[in-house]
Scaffold this motif. Structure first.
Motif, PDB file in Angstrom:
ATOM      1  N   HIS A  37      -1.492  -1.453   2.848  1.00  0.00           N
ATOM      2  CA  HIS A  37      -1.187  -0.493   4.357  1.00  0.00           C
ATOM      3  C   HIS A  37       0.152   0.111   3.912  1.00  0.00           C
ATOM      4  O   HIS A  37      -0.070   0.993   4.926  1.00  0.00           O
ATOM      5  N   ASP A  38       1.302   0.023   3.603  1.00  0.00           N
ATOM      6  CA  ASP A  38       1.979   0.653   3.401  1.00  0.00           C
ATOM      7  C   ASP A  38       2.127   2.202   3.625  1.00  0.00           C
ATOM      8  O   ASP A  38       1.512   2.869   3.286  1.00  0.00           O
ATOM      9  N   VAL A  39       3.020   2.913   4.960  1.00  0.00           N
ATOM     10  CA  VAL A  39       3.069   5.284   4.291  1.00  0.00           C
ATOM     11  C   VAL A  39       3.656   4.699   2.666  1.00  0.00           C
ATOM     12  O   VAL A  39       2.352   5.642   2.204  1.00  0.00           O
ATOM     13  N   THR A  40       4.417   3.766   2.063  1.00  0.00           N
ATOM     14  CA  THR A  40       5.094   4.887   1.643  1.00  0.00           C
ATOM     15  C   THR A  40       4.167   4.487  -0.416  1.00  0.00           C
ATOM     16  O   THR A  40       3.289   5.022  -1.398  1.00  0.00           O
ATOM     17  N   ALA A  41       3.294   3.359   0.318  1.00  0.00           N
ATOM     18  CA  ALA A  41       2.472   3.281  -0.707  1.00  0.00           C
ATOM     19  C   ALA A  41       0.999   3.765  -1.171  1.00  0.00           C
ATOM     20  O   ALA A  41       0.202   4.217  -1.895  1.00  0.00           O
ATOM     21  N   LEU A  42       0.993   4.428   0.623  1.00  0.00           N
ATOM     22  CA  LEU A  42      -0.287   4.580  -0.050  1.00  0.00           C
ATOM     23  C   LEU A  42       0.136   6.351   0.304  1.00  0.00           C
ATOM     24  O   LEU A  42      -0.436   7.451  -0.534  1.00  0.00           O
ATOM     25  N   VAL A  43       1.056   7.076   0.264  1.00  0.00           N
ATOM     26  CA  VAL A  43       1.523   8.310  -0.285  1.00  0.00           C
ATOM     27  C   VAL A  43       1.685   8.246  -2.102  1.00  0.00           C
ATOM     28  O   VAL A  43       1.080   9.405  -2.311  1.00  0.00           O
ATOM     29  N   ASP A  44       2.760   7.332  -2.531  1.00  0.00           N
ATOM     30  CA  ASP A  44       1.929   6.812  -3.856  1.00  0.00           C
ATOM     31  C   ASP A  44       0.604   6.987  -3.904  1.00  0.00           C
ATOM     32  O   ASP A  44       0.559   7.177  -5.485  1.00  0.00           O
ATOM     33  N   LEU A  45       0.106   6.090  -3.576  1.00  0.00           N
ATOM     34  CA  LEU A  45      -1.455   6.251  -4.347  1.00  0.00           C
ATOM     35  C   LEU A  45      -2.640   7.514  -4.298  1.00  0.00           C
ATOM     36  O   LEU A  45      -2.423   8.277  -4.933  1.00  0.00           O
ATOM     37  N   ALA A  46      -1.799   8.679  -3.219  1.00  0.00           N
ATOM     38  CA  ALA A  46      -2.276   9.725  -3.103  1.00  0.00           C
ATOM     39  C   ALA A  46      -1.477  10.951  -3.987  1.00  0.00           C
ATOM     40  O   ALA A  46      -2.478  11.710  -4.677  1.00  0.00           O
ATOM     41  N   ALA A  47      -0.452  10.253  -4.589  1.00  0.00           N
ATOM     42  CA  ALA A  47      -0.447  11.414  -5.336  1.00  0.00           C
ATOM     43  C   ALA A  47      -0.361  10.790  -7.000  1.00  0.00           C
ATOM     44  O   ALA A  47      -0.806  11.779  -7.561  1.00  0.00           O
ATOM     45  N   ARG A  48      -0.750   9.769  -7.243  1.00  0.00           N
ATOM     46  CA  ARG A  48      -1.357   9.343  -8.512  1.00  0.00           C
ATOM     47  C   ARG A  48      -3.003   9.181  -8.781  1.00  0.00           C
ATOM     48  O   ARG A  48      -3.510   9.777  -9.801  1.00  0.00           O
ATOM     49  N   MET A  49      -3.896   9.514  -7.945  1.00  0.00           N
ATOM     50  CA  MET A  49      -4.629   9.466  -8.007  1.00  0.00           C
ATOM     51  C   MET A  49      -5.294  10.502  -8.257  1.00  0.00           C
ATOM     52  O   MET A  49      -5.115  11.506  -7.712  1.00  0.00           O
ATOM     53  N   PRO A  50      -6.782  10.577  -8.993  1.00  0.00           N
ATOM     54  CA  PRO A  50      -7.324  11.979  -9.597  1.00  0.00           C
ATOM     55  C   PRO A  50      -7.924  13.313  -8.584  1.00  0.00           C
ATOM     56  O   PRO A  50      -8.542  12.683  -7.185  1.00  0.00           O
ATOM     57  N   LYS A  51      -7.165  14.174  -8.470  1.00  0.00           N
ATOM     58  CA  LYS A  51      -7.469  15.207  -7.177  1.00  0.00           C
ATOM     59  C   LYS A  51      -7.579  16.477  -7.569  1.00  0.00           C
ATOM     60  O   LYS A  51      -6.731  16.755  -8.593  1.00  0.00           O
TER      61      LYS A  51
END
Ligand code: ADE
Ligand code: ZN
Length: 340
Positions: A2-16
């Motif tokens: 739930h922390d911001v860094t982990a979510l930004v990392d998720l956004a960077a890695r997710m297919p989009k």
């Protein structure tokens, strides 16, 4: 998770996918100065710092003035190749798997650059990056709405031999004073020639502008569309008809639409069920590429993992990929989130 860094990392890695990106808006100050020198074009700035310092905009028009000034260094097919290839490398670093960039041919043909030079340079970079980086693409040609509709019709004629590589037409530049009705004939013609259609609306214009863009131009998605949030009936229509909005948070703040990303309605759009997507618009001018826009929205609006999953899905659902390909990309997004 739930922390911001982990979510930004998720956004960077997710297919989009990225669906609202002006290729001319990816012209970084360093490249601008290099191309100016290579082409012998005089510019009134002598360093990248000076250029970045000038990127302080009061509104859309003050940005457009400097954006068109920047385009004056783009002269040859190779310049358009260089510009596009650099953006695509950056896009791949941001985990972008599919792009639907805009280009503004009239900003170049007006200066005597050949339409074919612009398109050939862009297409060779797009094809190369599809082969080497695995980034698929559809190309969108925008008409400048502050020029007469007759110029747009002429530009549509220039594009007819390129129907296999230009998927859609769009409408950009100064929104105020240039209503959708000015381009209804051009858009009808474009559709009859087999082009898909999109349009900027509701960036500086009000919700009524967004509604009339749908009614008059019959576009399949709206670029920006943020002002629609002031009109509940329009919001209900966007949700019901699944009309995608290609939203650009950092751009909207840089051009004075919102005081900060904290005031941006992206989260409300998603929570209302609008098919909103996150995009970077003109990243060289607005201080951020796609993941920077995701980061700003995660930090300032508290986007959750579920919001990110929806945004990744929306970016493919809203694309001009064929239906079967969209299904495959959605399955890829769902599989990514299932194993995270
Ligand atoms: N051309 C390039 N960026 C634009 C924007 N944000 N709005 C309208 N026209 C544009
Ligand atoms: Zn735009």
């Amino acid at each position: 998770m739930h922390d911001v860094t982990a979510l930004v990392d998720l956004a960077a890695r997710m297919p989009k996918a990225e669906l609202h990106l002006h290729l001319e808006g990816t012209l970084e100050p360093e490249m601008l100065l290099q191309l100016a020198e290579r082409n012998g074009v005089a510019v009134r700035f002598s360093s990248a710092e000076e250029l970045r310092h000038a990127y302080d905009f009061a509104d859309l028009q003050s940005f457009l003035d400097i954006y068109y000034e920047g385009t004056s260094v783009l002269r040859t097919s190779d310049d358009f190749y260089t510009l596009t290839a650099a953006y695509l490398r950056r896009a791949a670093e941001d985990g972008i798997r599919h792009v639907e960039p805009f280009f503004d041919p009239q900003a170049h043909t007006q200066r005597g650059v050949g339409f074919e030079d612009v398109v050939d340079g862009i297409i060779s970079a797009l094809r190369e990056s599809e082969r080497d980086l695995g980034v698929s693409w559809r190309l969108i040609m925008c008409f400048l709405r502050d020029l007469p509709a007759t110029d747009a019709i002429q530009t549509l004629g220039d594009a007819l031999p390129y129907r296999d590589v230009i998927t859609a037409v769009g409408l950009d530049s100064a929104e105020l004073g240039n209503p959708p009705e000015k381009f209804d004939g051009v858009f009808d013609l474009a559709r009859s020639e087999g082009f898909q259609t999109v349009s900027h609306a509701g960036e500086e214009g009000d919700a009524e502008h967004v509604r009339r863009t749908l009614d008059v131009l019959h576009v399949s998605r709206i670029d920006h569309g943020v002002s629609a949030m002031t009109d509940p009936e329009l919001v209900a229509r966007l949700v019901r008809d699944r009309v995608p909005l290609t939203v650009c948070p950092l751009s909207n703040v840089k051009l004075g639409g919102f005081a900060s990303v904290r005031d941006h309605p992206l989260r409300e759009m998603l929570d209302a069920g609008i098919v909103a997507t996150v995009n970077s618009d003109d990243p060289a001018y607005f201080g951020g590429y796609l993941v920077d826009n995701y980061r700003a929205a995660i930090e300032s609006l508290g986007l959750t993992r579920e919001h990110l999953h929806t945004l990744a899905r929306n970016s493919f659902e809203a694309s001009f990929l064929p239906a079967g390909e969209i299904e495959a990309r959605l399955a890829e997004v769902d599989a990514f989130f299932a194993q995270e």
